[in-house]
Design a protein around this motif. Structure first.
Motif, PDB file in Angstrom:
ATOM      1  N   PHE A  94       0.836  -1.190   0.000  1.00  0.00           N
ATOM      2  CA  PHE A  94       0.000   0.000   0.000  1.00  0.00           C
ATOM      3  C   PHE A  94       0.881   1.255   0.000  1.00  0.00           C
ATOM      4  CE2 PHE A  94      -2.092   3.466   2.197  1.00  0.00           C
ATOM      5  CZ  PHE A  94      -3.324   3.512   1.585  1.00  0.00           C
ATOM      6  N   PRO A  95       0.581   2.294  -0.809  1.00  0.00           N
ATOM      7  CA  PRO A  95      -0.581   2.429  -1.691  1.00  0.00           C
ATOM      8  C   PRO A  95      -0.320   1.969  -3.128  1.00  0.00           C
ATOM      9  CG  PRO A  95       0.537   4.518  -1.500  1.00  0.00           C
ATOM     10  CD  PRO A  95       1.332   3.553  -0.680  1.00  0.00           C
ATOM     11  N   ALA A  96       0.676   1.078  -3.340  1.00  0.00           N
ATOM     12  CA  ALA A  96       0.974   0.619  -4.708  1.00  0.00           C
ATOM     13  C   ALA A  96      -0.281   0.041  -5.345  1.00  0.00           C
ATOM     14  CB  ALA A  96       2.076  -0.445  -4.672  1.00  0.00           C
ATOM     15  N   GLY A  97      -0.446   0.281  -6.627  1.00  0.00           N
ATOM     16  CA  GLY A  97      -1.595  -0.245  -7.359  1.00  0.00           C
ATOM     17  C   GLY A  97      -2.811   0.643  -7.291  1.00  0.00           C
ATOM     18  N   GLY A  98      -2.804   1.575  -6.343  1.00  0.00           N
ATOM     19  CA  GLY A  98      -3.988   2.409  -6.145  1.00  0.00           C
ATOM     20  C   GLY A  98      -3.811   3.828  -6.635  1.00  0.00           C
ATOM     21  N   ILE A  99      -2.617   4.164  -7.128  1.00  0.00           N
ATOM     22  CA  ILE A  99      -2.344   5.529  -7.586  1.00  0.00           C
ATOM     23  C   ILE A  99      -1.667   5.450  -8.954  1.00  0.00           C
ATOM     24  CG2 ILE A  99      -1.160   7.706  -7.083  1.00  0.00           C
ATOM     25  CD1 ILE A  99      -1.240   6.856  -4.079  1.00  0.00           C
ATOM     26  N   GLU A 100      -2.233   6.194  -9.916  1.00  0.00           N
ATOM     27  CA  GLU A 100      -1.805   6.099 -11.316  1.00  0.00           C
ATOM     28  C   GLU A 100      -0.317   6.433 -11.496  1.00  0.00           C
ATOM     29  OE1 GLU A 100      -2.856   4.783 -14.801  1.00  0.00           O
ATOM     30  OE2 GLU A 100      -4.521   5.358 -13.488  1.00  0.00           O
ATOM     31  N   ASN A 101       0.097   7.554 -10.921  1.00  0.00           N
ATOM     32  CA  ASN A 101       1.487   8.016 -11.088  1.00  0.00           C
ATOM     33  C   ASN A 101       2.191   7.888  -9.741  1.00  0.00           C
ATOM     34  OD1 ASN A 101       1.158   9.002 -13.906  1.00  0.00           O
ATOM     35  ND2 ASN A 101      -0.350  10.324 -12.901  1.00  0.00           N
ATOM     36  N   TYR A 102       3.195   7.030  -9.711  1.00  0.00           N
ATOM     37  CA  TYR A 102       3.679   6.551  -8.421  1.00  0.00           C
ATOM     38  C   TYR A 102       5.187   6.346  -8.510  1.00  0.00           C
ATOM     39  CZ  TYR A 102       3.823   2.956  -4.629  1.00  0.00           C
ATOM     40  OH  TYR A 102       4.090   2.203  -3.510  1.00  0.00           O
ATOM     41  N   LEU A 103       5.929   7.014  -7.669  1.00  0.00           N
ATOM     42  CA  LEU A 103       7.403   6.933  -7.719  1.00  0.00           C
ATOM     43  C   LEU A 103       7.940   6.708  -6.311  1.00  0.00           C
ATOM     44  CD1 LEU A 103      10.137   7.306  -9.219  1.00  0.00           C
ATOM     45  CD2 LEU A 103       9.880   9.775  -8.822  1.00  0.00           C
ATOM     46  N   ILE A 104       8.739   5.655  -6.153  1.00  0.00           N
ATOM     47  CA  ILE A 104       9.289   5.307  -4.841  1.00  0.00           C
ATOM     48  C   ILE A 104      10.807   5.221  -4.971  1.00  0.00           C
ATOM     49  CG2 ILE A 104       9.263   3.635  -2.952  1.00  0.00           C
ATOM     50  CD1 ILE A 104       6.525   4.803  -3.414  1.00  0.00           C
ATOM     51  N   GLU A 105      11.520   5.891  -4.053  1.00  0.00           N
ATOM     52  CA  GLU A 105      12.986   5.907  -4.108  1.00  0.00           C
ATOM     53  C   GLU A 105      13.583   5.650  -2.735  1.00  0.00           C
ATOM     54  OE1 GLU A 105      14.337   9.024  -7.279  1.00  0.00           O
ATOM     55  OE2 GLU A 105      13.023  10.029  -5.853  1.00  0.00           O
ATOM     56  N   SER A 106      14.776   5.104  -2.749  1.00  0.00           N
ATOM     57  CA  SER A 106      15.465   4.806  -1.491  1.00  0.00           C
ATOM     58  C   SER A 106      16.954   5.074  -1.669  1.00  0.00           C
ATOM     59  CB  SER A 106      15.242   3.332  -1.132  1.00  0.00           C
ATOM     60  OG  SER A 106      16.010   2.974  -0.016  1.00  0.00           O
ATOM     61  N   SER A 107      17.566   5.662  -0.672  1.00  0.00           N
ATOM     62  CA  SER A 107      19.022   5.836  -0.716  1.00  0.00           C
ATOM     63  C   SER A 107      19.564   5.822   0.711  1.00  0.00           C
ATOM     64  CB  SER A 107      19.392   7.133  -1.438  1.00  0.00           C
ATOM     65  OG  SER A 107      18.616   8.192  -0.937  1.00  0.00           O
ATOM     66  N   TYR A 108      20.881   5.737   0.841  1.00  0.00           N
ATOM     67  CA  TYR A 108      21.414   5.535   2.200  1.00  0.00           C
ATOM     68  C   TYR A 108      22.738   6.248   2.422  1.00  0.00           C
ATOM     69  CZ  TYR A 108      25.014   2.225   0.700  1.00  0.00           C
ATOM     70  OH  TYR A 108      26.108   1.645   0.125  1.00  0.00           O
ATOM     71  N   VAL A 109      23.040   6.402   3.710  1.00  0.00           N
ATOM     72  CA  VAL A 109      24.287   7.019   4.157  1.00  0.00           C
ATOM     73  C   VAL A 109      25.160   5.917   4.743  1.00  0.00           C
ATOM     74  CG1 VAL A 109      25.303   8.714   5.734  1.00  0.00           C
ATOM     75  CG2 VAL A 109      23.018   9.119   4.764  1.00  0.00           C
ATOM     76  N   ASP A 110      26.366   5.793   4.248  1.00  0.00           N
ATOM     77  CA  ASP A 110      27.285   4.786   4.778  1.00  0.00           C
ATOM     78  C   ASP A 110      27.686   5.173   6.210  1.00  0.00           C
ATOM     79  OD1 ASP A 110      28.766   2.480   4.563  1.00  0.00           O
ATOM     80  OD2 ASP A 110      30.590   3.588   4.054  1.00  0.00           O
ATOM     81  N   SER A 111      27.924   4.171   7.046  1.00  0.00           N
ATOM     82  CA  SER A 111      28.207   4.474   8.451  1.00  0.00           C
ATOM     83  C   SER A 111      29.027   3.366   9.078  1.00  0.00           C
ATOM     84  CB  SER A 111      26.885   4.621   9.210  1.00  0.00           C
ATOM     85  OG  SER A 111      27.123   4.782  10.589  1.00  0.00           O
TER      86      SER A 111
END
Lengths: 152, 706
Positions: free
Chosen positions: B465-482
């Motif tokens: 959720f909410p995948a599949g329920g919204i026409e235009n949908y962008l998901i991103e992930s990034s990280y900080v090394d530690s």
């Protein structure tokens, strides 16, 4: 090192320990009474609660040298057949999750019921606020104390 | 009817042997396919070796395979065996199984124990039951199909034989290739509350936890570790430490120094008396650095999106309004009530390990590599654990015990003080989420989530959720090394992702002038009827819990002085929705009650299930309110319960649990009620106080709450 004569769960015990050794470690390591638990070492979590002359105290912060003739009761000595009204209520409500804090919870609650046999929910919460339960069994702990009190 | 093949190769399927005192031991070794609906694990053919004994008095001993951390599998997994075996639960004795390569997944994690063993544990029971029937049929010289069982007896009209009587005669009896499992309507143990099998030991103080383990002559080891992540040991002076009564040895290993004593207190005092000089010239990170690095990431595009449907950026560009909010959460220590500890006795080629560990097999493997020994020479006994929450997935403390034992040539138990436990953790990493929603003509036309956090790059769940329920949908992930050690913390990632997401939907609904529940339902209807792309959750089930929570929690009905907050989340294959009730008292918000709706399929052990759900809600709310953990120069700024606040009994709400009635195979409950809790709370607090909450902890310092 010094020699201490202690009364624990109605039994005389002789312990050789440094004066500053907390009762928690005297019970656990010297006397093999492992029911009293180590949680924080600074009297903030209640896992190590025992009774000293009937009062609930944090055994991690009571040095053995301060105990002298006091009567000590631990979870192992709360009842002979696991039939203290609180232990029965703990079974009825199947309270524990991990179970680690529960001996301290029961010992603290037992001291509460000793001085107040029909505590209100507010009084239960105030008395039990020093005992942490990381699993979050507070709902069941309170229900068990209430039903134990009603069975007194 | 569920029919399960017992084994492809029947010769090795079942081994029966007589017990010395009469009775029967059954060793199973079988393959069994779990339900086709289960997507993960993918190639799921289990090969399990389970042990079941039936004594001549009819007592049944069931070995419980998985580690027990308080999730109650030591009770619920044997219940599955006993159900199909058709014995009285009161005749069952449960024992913790040893670590054994034959078990497929001796792990406590991911809320998967019940889900992954649902068919295999039942099959163990059903196979043993069939063995009893076959044996009785031979005794009576009748057809097996004329026989039934009940409460530990095989019945033949008016005649009956107990399993105890049959046990010793069952050796060598063959069973057919297929056995039949019960229909849920015929369950007599599953679905009925059974007490925790360790309850009596717990309430009488028996030594069931790792820290309670004792072997004659063993030494207690307390370890001095670097004070900061990135610090190294230059030198140390142990003169004073060795003078402490009861201290028996001081041993350096790597950047750590262990003080051994003949009691825990002596070792703790010895450690305090060590004087160490640390090299602090390495990389020492702090919280402002993490914050600014995460903020930078949130304001730029990830290298590759985790998921992109339609064109969310275009939707933003052409929207009437772009609604944007950012939420943040700190590192968290696990703080199991039983501090980390482990026993190791390394003697010659053999290694004996005893203690609380969520990953016994993986830890044994690591220790084998560390000590350059074969895993076959290492035994590992799993004790009950005083909490896990993910911390005991990592065996660093067990490796320490093994290394110290080898170097000292003594049996040792490593014990962490609370300060050691809190400052040498594998923390829930800090994270931030930026949400953007495109609103055009009063409708939600686009959704863009950027997640950033410390140490690893898995900050989103793009197909939920909410995948599949919204026409235009962008998901991103990034990280900080530690260089700060981070890892799983109860409901990894989602323990904060859900809070942020469910707060955002609440605010978005208000912005759009919609009801917060209705907005979620509208998105789910789209995802159910005409999903945009592939989705990895069942909208129908999510709709089910949302409606049940709304009904039971009186959503949308005015209650004087009560502000309600809603939240729903799917995780660990289980669907949960929550309504939090907050009231104001003397100017302070108080969460009084939380109504929870859960779809976990069949509820195996109802009282224990409620306990897990209540605990998860209290845990989620407690850490959202008070969880406050930061670093300065690589050094944790909290170390014990005097400067780190956990939720206490006065602050904990009552939790009212409702299950969706279901005949679906069960899913787990150790984690799923936690993720939605913080969002329900924040949404109710916002209504009660007028202030939106964006940063955990919601309550700073010793401010009153509850």
């Amino acid at each position: 090192m010094a020699t201490y004569q202690l009364t624990i769960n109605g039994k005389q015990q002789t312990v050789e320990a440094d004066a500053d050794t907390p009762m928690l470690w005297v019970l656990r390591d010297h006397l093999d009474l492992k029911g009293t638990k180590f949680g924080c070492g600074i009297a903030q979590c209640g896992a190590c609660t025992i009774h000293m002359d009937g009062n609930a105290v944090r055994s991690c912060s009571i040095p053995v040298s301060a105990v002298s003739n006091a009567e000590i009761t631990t979870i192992e000595g709360l009842s002979k057949k696991a039939d203290h009204v609180l232990q029965k209520a703990w079974v009825e409500h199947d309270v524990p999750q991990c179970g680690y804090c529960q001996a301290g919870q029961i010992m603290n609650a037992a001291a509460l019921l000793q001085r107040n046999s029909s505590p209100s929910m507010d009084e239960i919460e105030t008395a039990m606020n020093g005992n942490l339960c990381r699993c979050g069994t507070y709902n069941k702990i309170k229900a068990a104390i209430s039903s134990a009190a009603s069975n007194l | 009817m569920t029919v399960i093949k017992t084994k492809v190769d029947r010769r090795s399927f079942l081994k029966t042997s007589a017990l010395a005192g009469g009775g029967l031991m059954i060793g199973f070794n079988w393959a069994c396919s779990p339900s086709a609906e289960v997507k993960d694990p993918a190639s799921a053919w289990f090969d399990i070796n389970a042990y079941l004994t039936i004594a001549d008095n009819g007592e049944v001993t069931i070995m419980s395979p998985n580690p027990e951390i308080g999730q109650n599998v030591k009770t619920s997994m044997p219940m599955l065996v006993a159900e199909e075996l058709d014995v009285d639960w009161k005749d069952v004795i449960v024992k913790q199984a040893p670590l054994d390569n034959a078990f497929p997944r001796q792990v406590a994690g991911g809320s998967q124990s019940i889900r992954s063993s649902w068919k295999s544990m039942r099959m163990a029971g059903a196979t043993a039951r069939r063995l009893m029937i076959e044996t009785a049929a031979k005794e009576w010289a009748v057809d097996v199909n004329s026989l039934t069982t009940k409460g530990g007896y095989v019945l033949n009209g008016n005649k009956k034989l107990s399993y105890g009587e049959l046990a010793s005669k069952a050796v060598g009896i063959e069973i057919p290739e297929e056995v039949t499992l019960k229909e849920p309507k015929d369950f007599t143990i599953i679905g009925k509350s059974q007490k925790n099998v360790d309850l009596d030991e717990i309430i009488t103080g028996k030594p069931v936890f790792g820290i309670d383990y004792k072997q004659e002559g063993m030494q207690y080891a307390v370890v001095l570790r670097p004070p900061a992540f990135g610090a190294k040991l230059k030198s140390f002076d142990d003169t004073e430490a060795r003078k402490v009564n009861g201290v028996t040895d001081v041993i350096q290993f790597g950047d750590k120094v262990a003080v051994l004593g003949n009691n825990t207190w002596a070792a703790m005092k010895g450690k305090k008396a060590l004087v160490a000089d640390w090299d602090m010239s390495g990389r020492l990170e702090d919280t402002p650095y993490h914050d600014s690095e995460m903020n930078k990431l949130l304001n730029k595009r990830a290298e590759r999106p985790s998921r992109s449907d339609g064109d969310a950026l275009k939707a933003m560009a052409s929207a009437d309004k772009v609604f944007e909010k950012t939420y943040e959460a700190p590192f968290l220590p696990h703080n199991t009530m039983e501090p980390m500890n482990f026993f190791a006795d390394v003697t010659g080629d053999k290694v004996k390990l005893v203690g609380p560990i969520q990953t016994p097999a993986g830890t044994r493997g690591q220790i084998a590599r560390l000590l350059e020994k074969s895993p076959d020479d290492i035994t590992l006994e799993m004790t009950r654990m005083g909490g896990g929450f993910g911390r005991r997935l990592y065996g660093d403390f067990a490796l320490e015990a093994a290394e110290i034992s080898q170097k000292a040539n003594k049996a040792v138990q490593v014990v962490f003080s609370r300060e050691d436990d809190m400052t040498a953790g594998t923390y829930r990493p800090a994270s931030k989420y930026k949400f953007r929603a495109a609103i055009k003509d009063g409708k939600l036309t686009g959704y863009h989530l950027s997640g950033a956090g410390i140490g690893r790059n898995n900050w989103v769940r793009p197909d939920w959720f909410p995948a599949g329920g919204i026409e235009n949908y962008l998901i991103e992930s990034s990280y900080v090394d530690s260089n700060i050690t981070t890892g799983a913390w109860r409901a990894p990632i989602t323990n904060f992702l859900a809070v942020a997401e469910q707060c955002f939907f609440d605010e978005l609904a208000a912005e759009m002038g919609q009801d917060a529940v209705q907005l979620r339902l509208d998105i789910l209807e789209r995802a159910k009827n005409n999903p945009v792309g592939e989705i990895d959750y069942e909208p129908e089930k999510m709709i089910g819990v949302i409606k049940l929570a709304a009904e039971k929690g009186n959503w949308g009905k005015a209650e004087s002085g009560v502000s309600k907050g809603f939240s729903a989340y799917y995780s660990h294959n289980t669907y949960v929705a929550e309504v939090a009730d907050v009231i104001m008292k003397d100017g302070n918000p108080i969460v009084k009650n939380v109504t929870v709706a859960v779809d976990c399929g069949i509820v195996v052990n109802p009282d224990a299930a409620i306990n897990q759900i209540q605990g998860g809600v209290v845990d989620g709310m407690g850490h959202a309110l008070y969880g406050d953990f930061s670093f300065i120069n690589g050094t944790p700024q909290a170390s014990n319960f005097n400067n780190y606040r956990l939720i206490r009994t006065k602050e904990a709400p009552t939790v009212d649990v409702h299950f969706v009635e279901s005949l679906n195979d069960p899913t787990g409950l150790g984690e799923p009620s936690l993720p939605p809790a913080g969002g329900a709370l924040a949404n109710a607090m916002a209504k009660a106080t007028g202030n939106r909450l964006y940063k955990i902890p919601f309550v700073k310092d010793q401010m009153v709450f509850g």
